[in-house]
Enzyme design. Sequence first.
Site, PDB file in Angstrom:
ATOM      1  CE  LYS A  83     -30.148 -14.501 -20.815  1.00  0.00           C
ATOM      2  NZ  LYS A  83     -30.337 -13.672 -19.624  1.00  0.00           N
TER       3      LYS A  83
HETATM    4  O1  G3P Z   1     -28.645 -10.247 -18.647  1.00  0.00           O
HETATM    5  C1  G3P Z   1     -27.615 -10.664 -17.794  1.00  0.00           C
HETATM    6  C2  G3P Z   1     -27.714  -9.973 -16.493  1.00  0.00           C
HETATM    7  O2  G3P Z   1     -28.937 -10.254 -15.872  1.00  0.00           O
HETATM    8  C3  G3P Z   1     -26.583 -10.231 -15.570  1.00  0.00           C
HETATM    9  O3  G3P Z   1     -26.425  -9.072 -14.878  1.00  0.00           O
HETATM   10  O4  G3P Z   1     -25.801  -7.626 -13.038  1.00  0.00           O
HETATM   11  O5  G3P Z   1     -26.127 -10.083 -12.647  1.00  0.00           O
HETATM   12  O6  G3P Z   1     -24.150  -9.267 -13.909  1.00  0.00           O
HETATM   13  P1  G3P Z   1     -25.582  -9.012 -13.540  1.00  0.00           P
END
Ligand code: G3P
Length: 214
Positions: A83
Amino acid sequence: MKFFIDTANIDEIKKGIDMGLVDGVTTNPTLLSKEKKDPNQVIKEIMSIVSGPVSLEVISKDREGMCKEARQLAGLGENAVIKIPMTEEGIKAVRILSQEGIKTNVTLVFQPIQALIAAKAGATYVSPFIGRLDDISSRGMGIIEDITIIFNNYGFETEIIVASIRNPIHVLDAALLGADIATIPFNVLKQLISHPLTDIGLERFLKDWGSIQR
Ligand code: G3P
Protein backbone atom coordinates in the site's frame (compact mmCIF):
# COMPACT_ATOMS: atom_id res chain seq x y z
CA MET A 1 -17.15 -8.96 -6.73
CA LYS A 2 -14.46 -9.72 -4.17
CA PHE A 3 -14.84 -8.99 -0.46
CA PHE A 4 -11.71 -8.03 1.44
CA ILE A 5 -11.77 -7.56 5.19
CA ASP A 6 -10.43 -4.20 6.40
CA THR A 7 -8.75 -5.09 9.69
CA ALA A 8 -5.52 -6.19 11.33
CA ASN A 9 -7.37 -8.18 13.99
CA ILE A 10 -6.52 -11.90 13.74
CA ASP A 11 -9.73 -13.01 15.41
CA GLU A 12 -11.87 -10.98 12.96
CA ILE A 13 -9.89 -12.30 9.99
CA LYS A 14 -10.35 -15.92 11.20
CA LYS A 15 -14.08 -15.39 11.73
CA GLY A 16 -14.42 -13.75 8.30
CA ILE A 17 -12.58 -16.68 6.67
CA ASP A 18 -14.88 -19.08 8.49
CA MET A 19 -17.88 -17.16 7.07
CA GLY A 20 -16.35 -17.62 3.60
CA LEU A 21 -16.32 -13.87 3.07
CA VAL A 22 -12.61 -13.09 2.96
CA ASP A 23 -11.06 -12.94 -0.50
CA GLY A 24 -8.26 -10.73 0.84
CA VAL A 25 -7.23 -8.38 3.65
CA THR A 26 -6.37 -4.69 3.81
CA THR A 27 -4.46 -3.17 6.71
CA ASN A 28 -3.09 0.27 7.46
CA PRO A 29 -0.98 1.78 10.27
CA THR A 30 -4.10 2.88 12.20
CA LEU A 31 -5.62 -0.61 12.09
CA LEU A 32 -2.30 -2.17 13.18
CA SER A 33 -1.94 0.35 16.04
CA LYS A 34 -5.34 -0.77 17.40
CA GLU A 35 -3.97 -4.27 17.99
CA LYS A 36 -1.45 -3.03 20.62
CA LYS A 37 1.03 -5.75 19.59
CA ASP A 38 4.26 -5.84 17.62
CA PRO A 39 3.01 -4.90 14.12
CA ASN A 40 5.60 -7.11 12.42
CA GLN A 41 4.34 -10.13 14.33
CA VAL A 42 0.73 -9.27 13.50
CA ILE A 43 1.61 -8.93 9.81
CA LYS A 44 3.40 -12.31 9.83
CA GLU A 45 0.39 -13.95 11.46
CA ILE A 46 -2.00 -12.42 8.92
CA MET A 47 0.21 -13.66 6.09
CA SER A 48 0.21 -17.15 7.59
CA ILE A 49 -3.60 -17.48 7.61
CA VAL A 50 -4.66 -15.61 4.46
CA SER A 51 -4.13 -16.96 0.95
CA GLY A 52 -5.63 -14.00 -0.93
CA PRO A 53 -4.02 -10.58 -1.40
CA VAL A 54 -2.93 -8.85 1.84
CA SER A 55 -2.32 -5.08 1.61
CA LEU A 56 0.51 -3.86 3.85
CA GLU A 57 1.26 -0.16 4.02
CA VAL A 58 4.65 1.57 3.90
CA ILE A 59 5.35 4.41 6.33
CA SER A 60 8.23 6.13 4.53
CA LYS A 61 7.42 9.38 2.75
CA ASP A 62 10.20 9.33 0.16
CA ARG A 63 10.48 7.13 -2.91
CA GLU A 64 13.67 5.33 -1.83
CA GLY A 65 12.31 4.55 1.63
CA MET A 66 8.98 3.36 0.24
CA CYS A 67 10.69 1.07 -2.29
CA LYS A 68 13.00 -0.38 0.39
CA GLU A 69 10.07 -1.12 2.70
CA ALA A 70 8.02 -2.47 -0.19
CA ARG A 71 10.71 -4.96 -1.21
CA GLN A 72 10.96 -6.24 2.38
CA LEU A 73 7.17 -6.56 2.74
CA ALA A 74 6.89 -8.23 -0.68
CA GLY A 75 9.34 -10.86 0.59
CA LEU A 76 6.75 -11.98 3.17
CA GLY A 77 4.75 -13.82 0.54
CA GLU A 78 3.52 -13.87 -3.05
CA ASN A 79 0.16 -12.50 -1.90
CA ALA A 80 1.69 -9.36 -0.31
CA VAL A 81 0.41 -6.14 -1.88
CA ILE A 82 2.18 -2.94 -0.96
CA LYS A 83 0.00 0.00 0.00
CA ILE A 84 1.52 3.26 -1.17
CA PRO A 85 0.02 6.69 -0.40
CA MET A 86 -1.22 8.80 -3.31
CA THR A 87 1.58 11.38 -3.24
CA GLU A 88 4.14 12.54 -5.79
CA GLU A 89 6.81 10.36 -4.17
CA GLY A 90 4.32 7.53 -3.84
CA ILE A 91 3.57 7.54 -7.56
CA LYS A 92 7.29 7.49 -8.37
CA ALA A 93 7.64 4.45 -6.08
CA VAL A 94 4.64 2.71 -7.72
CA ARG A 95 6.25 3.10 -11.15
CA ILE A 96 9.51 1.52 -9.94
CA LEU A 97 7.79 -1.28 -8.00
CA SER A 98 5.48 -2.14 -10.87
CA GLN A 99 8.53 -2.56 -13.14
CA GLU A 100 9.96 -4.92 -10.52
CA GLY A 101 6.73 -6.96 -10.55
CA ILE A 102 5.73 -5.92 -7.01
CA LYS A 103 1.98 -5.49 -6.57
CA THR A 104 0.80 -2.12 -5.28
CA ASN A 105 -2.37 -0.64 -3.83
CA VAL A 106 -2.47 3.15 -4.07
CA THR A 107 -4.26 4.38 -0.98
CA LEU A 108 -5.82 7.64 0.23
CA VAL A 109 -7.42 8.32 -3.17
CA PHE A 110 -10.08 11.03 -2.98
CA GLN A 111 -10.60 12.16 -6.56
CA PRO A 112 -10.81 10.28 -9.89
CA ILE A 113 -7.76 11.77 -11.58
CA GLN A 114 -5.60 10.54 -8.69
CA ALA A 115 -6.83 7.04 -9.61
CA LEU A 116 -6.02 7.64 -13.29
CA ILE A 117 -2.48 8.72 -12.38
CA ALA A 118 -2.03 5.66 -10.15
CA ALA A 119 -3.24 3.37 -12.96
CA LYS A 120 -0.88 5.04 -15.44
CA ALA A 121 1.99 4.40 -13.01
CA GLY A 122 1.13 0.68 -13.02
CA ALA A 123 -0.78 0.29 -9.74
CA THR A 124 -2.39 -3.13 -9.26
CA TYR A 125 -5.17 -1.62 -7.13
CA VAL A 126 -6.48 1.83 -6.19
CA SER A 127 -8.31 2.49 -2.94
CA PRO A 128 -10.76 5.41 -3.04
CA PHE A 129 -11.93 6.24 0.53
CA ILE A 130 -15.64 6.78 0.13
CA GLY A 131 -16.66 6.98 3.81
CA ARG A 132 -14.26 9.82 4.51
CA LEU A 133 -15.70 11.73 1.53
CA ASP A 134 -19.25 11.15 2.80
CA ASP A 135 -18.02 12.47 6.18
CA ILE A 136 -17.27 15.85 4.62
CA SER A 137 -20.58 15.97 2.69
CA SER A 138 -19.01 14.95 -0.62
CA ARG A 139 -20.68 12.01 -2.42
CA GLY A 140 -18.08 9.24 -1.96
CA MET A 141 -19.71 6.78 -4.35
CA GLY A 142 -19.51 9.41 -7.10
CA ILE A 143 -15.79 8.89 -7.46
CA ILE A 144 -16.27 5.13 -7.83
CA GLU A 145 -18.60 5.83 -10.76
CA ASP A 146 -16.07 8.20 -12.32
CA ILE A 147 -13.05 5.93 -11.81
CA THR A 148 -14.96 2.98 -13.31
CA ILE A 149 -15.77 5.03 -16.44
CA ILE A 150 -12.19 6.27 -16.75
CA PHE A 151 -10.64 2.80 -16.34
CA ASN A 152 -13.10 1.33 -18.87
CA ASN A 153 -12.40 4.16 -21.33
CA TYR A 154 -8.74 3.23 -21.49
CA GLY A 155 -8.82 -0.49 -20.64
CA PHE A 156 -6.75 -0.22 -17.45
CA GLU A 157 -6.39 -3.50 -15.55
CA THR A 158 -5.99 -1.69 -12.22
CA GLU A 159 -8.70 -2.93 -9.86
CA ILE A 160 -10.83 -0.61 -7.75
CA ILE A 161 -11.01 -1.38 -4.03
CA VAL A 162 -13.93 0.55 -2.54
CA ALA A 163 -12.47 1.52 0.86
CA SER A 164 -13.52 3.35 4.02
CA ILE A 165 -16.81 1.46 3.94
CA ARG A 166 -19.08 2.30 6.87
CA ASN A 167 -22.36 0.41 6.24
CA PRO A 168 -24.09 -2.23 4.07
CA ILE A 169 -25.49 0.45 1.71
CA HIS A 170 -21.92 1.29 0.71
CA VAL A 171 -21.42 -2.37 -0.24
CA LEU A 172 -24.72 -2.45 -2.16
CA ASP A 173 -23.87 0.71 -4.09
CA ALA A 174 -20.39 -0.60 -4.86
CA ALA A 175 -21.89 -3.84 -6.19
CA LEU A 176 -24.46 -1.97 -8.30
CA LEU A 177 -21.60 -0.03 -9.87
CA GLY A 178 -19.73 -3.26 -10.59
CA ALA A 179 -16.74 -2.36 -8.40
CA ASP A 180 -14.07 -5.07 -8.40
CA ILE A 181 -13.59 -5.20 -4.64
CA ALA A 182 -15.07 -3.80 -1.43
CA THR A 183 -12.88 -3.81 1.65
CA ILE A 184 -15.21 -4.16 4.58
CA PRO A 185 -14.79 -3.79 8.35
CA PHE A 186 -15.82 -6.87 10.35
CA ASN A 187 -18.93 -5.26 11.91
CA VAL A 188 -20.28 -4.39 8.45
CA LEU A 189 -19.39 -7.85 7.11
CA LYS A 190 -21.63 -9.38 9.80
CA GLN A 191 -24.44 -6.92 9.02
CA LEU A 192 -24.38 -8.01 5.35
CA ILE A 193 -25.61 -11.49 6.20
CA SER A 194 -28.45 -10.76 8.56
CA HIS A 195 -31.95 -9.30 8.24
CA PRO A 196 -34.51 -9.06 11.09
CA LEU A 197 -37.23 -10.53 8.86
CA THR A 198 -35.03 -13.58 8.23
CA ASP A 199 -34.73 -14.12 12.00
CA ILE A 200 -38.47 -13.56 12.61
CA GLY A 201 -39.38 -15.82 9.66
CA LEU A 202 -37.13 -18.64 10.85
CA GLU A 203 -38.47 -18.41 14.39
CA ARG A 204 -42.06 -18.68 13.06
CA PHE A 205 -41.23 -21.67 10.81
CA LEU A 206 -39.64 -23.55 13.71
CA LYS A 207 -42.52 -22.69 16.06
CA ASP A 208 -45.12 -23.89 13.52
CA TRP A 209 -43.10 -27.05 12.87
CA GLY A 210 -42.99 -27.64 16.62
CA SER A 211 -46.79 -27.34 16.85
CA ILE A 212 -47.34 -30.37 14.56
CA GLN A 213 -44.82 -32.65 16.27
CA ARG A 214 -46.34 -35.39 18.45
O1 G3P B 1 -9.18 0.72 3.89
C1 G3P B 1 -9.24 2.06 4.30
C2 G3P B 1 -9.92 2.17 5.60
O2 G3P B 1 -9.23 1.44 6.58
C3 G3P B 1 -10.16 3.56 6.05
O3 G3P B 1 -11.33 3.50 6.74
O4 G3P B 1 -13.02 4.14 8.36
O5 G3P B 1 -10.65 4.92 8.64
O6 G3P B 1 -12.07 5.87 6.84
P1 G3P B 1 -11.79 4.68 7.70
